[in-house]
Design a protein around this motif. Structure first.
Motif, mmCIF file in Angstrom:
data_model
loop_
_atom_site.group_PDB
_atom_site.id
_atom_site.type_symbol
_atom_site.label_atom_id
_atom_site.label_comp_id
_atom_site.label_asym_id
_atom_site.label_seq_id
_atom_site.Cartn_x
_atom_site.Cartn_y
_atom_site.Cartn_z
ATOM 1 N N SER A 71 30.528 41.812 40.284
ATOM 2 C CA SER A 71 31.564 40.962 39.694
ATOM 3 C C SER A 71 32.365 40.264 40.786
ATOM 4 O O SER A 71 32.865 40.912 41.710
ATOM 5 C CB SER A 71 32.509 41.806 38.832
ATOM 6 O OG SER A 71 33.680 41.092 38.510
ATOM 7 N N ILE A 72 32.496 38.933 40.663
ATOM 8 C CA ILE A 72 33.373 38.230 41.596
ATOM 9 C C ILE A 72 34.824 38.276 41.136
ATOM 10 O O ILE A 72 35.717 37.799 41.834
ATOM 11 C CB ILE A 72 32.928 36.771 41.824
ATOM 12 C CG1 ILE A 72 32.900 35.981 40.520
ATOM 13 C CG2 ILE A 72 31.575 36.719 42.505
ATOM 14 C CD1 ILE A 72 32.620 34.513 40.734
ATOM 15 N N ALA A 73 35.060 38.874 39.983
ATOM 16 C CA ALA A 73 36.441 39.042 39.523
ATOM 17 C C ALA A 73 37.134 40.170 40.282
ATOM 18 O O ALA A 73 38.264 40.016 40.754
ATOM 19 C CB ALA A 73 36.469 39.320 38.028
ATOM 20 N N ASP A 74 36.451 41.317 40.419
ATOM 21 C CA ASP A 74 37.098 42.457 41.069
ATOM 22 C C ASP A 74 36.157 43.297 41.927
ATOM 23 O O ASP A 74 36.566 44.300 42.502
ATOM 24 C CB ASP A 74 37.753 43.360 40.029
ATOM 25 C CG ASP A 74 36.751 43.981 39.050
ATOM 26 O OD1 ASP A 74 35.533 43.736 39.191
ATOM 27 O OD2 ASP A 74 37.193 44.708 38.138
ATOM 28 N N GLY A 75 34.876 42.910 42.026
ATOM 29 C CA GLY A 75 33.943 43.660 42.850
ATOM 30 C C GLY A 75 33.294 44.842 42.165
ATOM 31 O O GLY A 75 32.558 45.596 42.807
ATOM 32 N N SER A 76 33.521 45.026 40.888
ATOM 33 C CA SER A 76 32.890 46.139 40.188
ATOM 34 C C SER A 76 31.389 45.909 40.051
ATOM 35 O O SER A 76 30.897 44.785 40.168
ATOM 36 C CB SER A 76 33.508 46.330 38.799
ATOM 37 O OG SER A 76 33.373 45.157 38.018
#
Length: 324
Positions: A71-76
């Motif tokens: 995820s580029i939102a939070d790295g998850s």
């Protein structure tokens, strides 16, 4: 720009980073993604829905029927079952974006973390095994990653440099100080500003060099991993790869994701990767700015990054399966 050149006494020379064990490259690290016979059945979902707001970018698939997405939102990191379409987050995000990622045969996920570094995560437990500072420049964008028998290579979309994590005996992870920084030269001409330069990366069919797509300039480069000297790959009359993103090599077939064109261009490469011939274009009406690609059975799987859609916590995202 600062760069280091290490010979790794007792570990690996730069030549060994790519060429050692080249004949067993696929089996040694990534395993086979061909999958069992049922992987070709049409009963497998053609669309895999992801959690809203995840903003996927990278995808990787190993020998089992599971896709891993960053995820580029939070790295998850999210794992999706290709048979059912169901999935779950296996590693919570550290707050730094995750771009390209690759799974090796030891169950480790190597993740480009966009800013200056990389993470290694256990695909079974989600535990972080290691983290690395790849870049030393303030403007950097660690973007994509490829596994080779003796090293893991990363691109930087803002700097004309590749980074390598040299692997020790038994695939041991390197120390933080062992990161190799390889400046690009030869035919490489860096486009200034925030333009995406080095993006997708893979190996040549013969395993002797690397292939890197330069998105902003639209070229595919063959990179000597010992020197960083690049040469443009002769693709004949094929259109420039100005939207070129993720790369996937299967035998001598190269799949190039053309993100803004919602397509995958397919090339047949020479064994040394110095030239190629355009074969066909694959597309699907459900594609919405795909970024990367992985294979399983007779299908290609692409995450819709939806870069032309304003992201919100409720924006839906998915993975599209395309017959190859």
């Amino acid at each position: 720009m600062t760069s280091t050149h290490r010979s790794f006494p007792g570990r690996l020379s730069r030549r060994g980073l790519l060429t050692a064990g080249a004949a067993t490259a696929g089996a040694a690290l990534a395993g086979s993604s061909a999958g069992p016979a049922w992987a070709a059945e049409t009963s497998l979902p053609a669309v895999i829905h992801l959690p809203n707001g995840i903003r996927p970018e990278g995808i990787t698939i190993g020998g089992g029927p599971y896709a891993y997405l960053g995820s580029i939102a939070d790295g998850s990191v999210y794992r999706a079952d290709l048979r059912t379409g169901q999935g779950r987050t296996i590693a919570p995000g550290p707050g730094t974006a995750a771009a390209g990622l690759k799974l090796d045969g030891r169950g480790r996920l190597f993740i480009a973390t966009v800013g200056t570094g990389a993470r290694v995560v256990d695909a079974r437990t989600g535990a972080e095994l290691a983290s690395y500072v790849l870049a030393t420049e303030p403007e950097t964008f660690a973007n994509d990653v490829v596994l080779t028998p003796r090293a893991v290579w990363f691109t930087d979309s803002y700097q004309p440099t590749l980074y390598a994590l040299p692997l020790g005996p038994g695939g041991a992870l390197p120390d933080a100080a062992d990161v190799v920084r390889l400046p690009l030269s030869g035919d490489w001409s860096q486009v200034p500003g925030a333009t995406i330069n080095a993006n997708g990366i893979t190996r040549t069919p013969d395993g002797a060099a690397l292939l890197v797509v330069q998105t902003g300039a639209g070229g595919l480069h063959r990179v000597d991993p010992r020197t960083g000297v690049t040469r443009l790959v002769d693709l004949g009359d094929a259109a420039p790869l100005v939207n070129g993103d993720g790369l996937l090599l299967t035998g001598r077939t190269l799949y190039v994701v053309q993100n803004m064109q919602n397509a995958i261009d397919v090339f047949r490469l020479s064994p040394d990767g110095r030239s190629g011939v355009f074969r066909r274009r694959l597309t699907d009406p459900d594609l919405d700015v795909p970024t990367t690609v992985a294979e399983y059975g007779d299908r290609l799987y692409l995450p819709n990054a939806r870069f032309t859609t304003t992201p919100t916590p409720d924006t839906p995202y998915d993975v599209i399966a395309v017959a190859r």
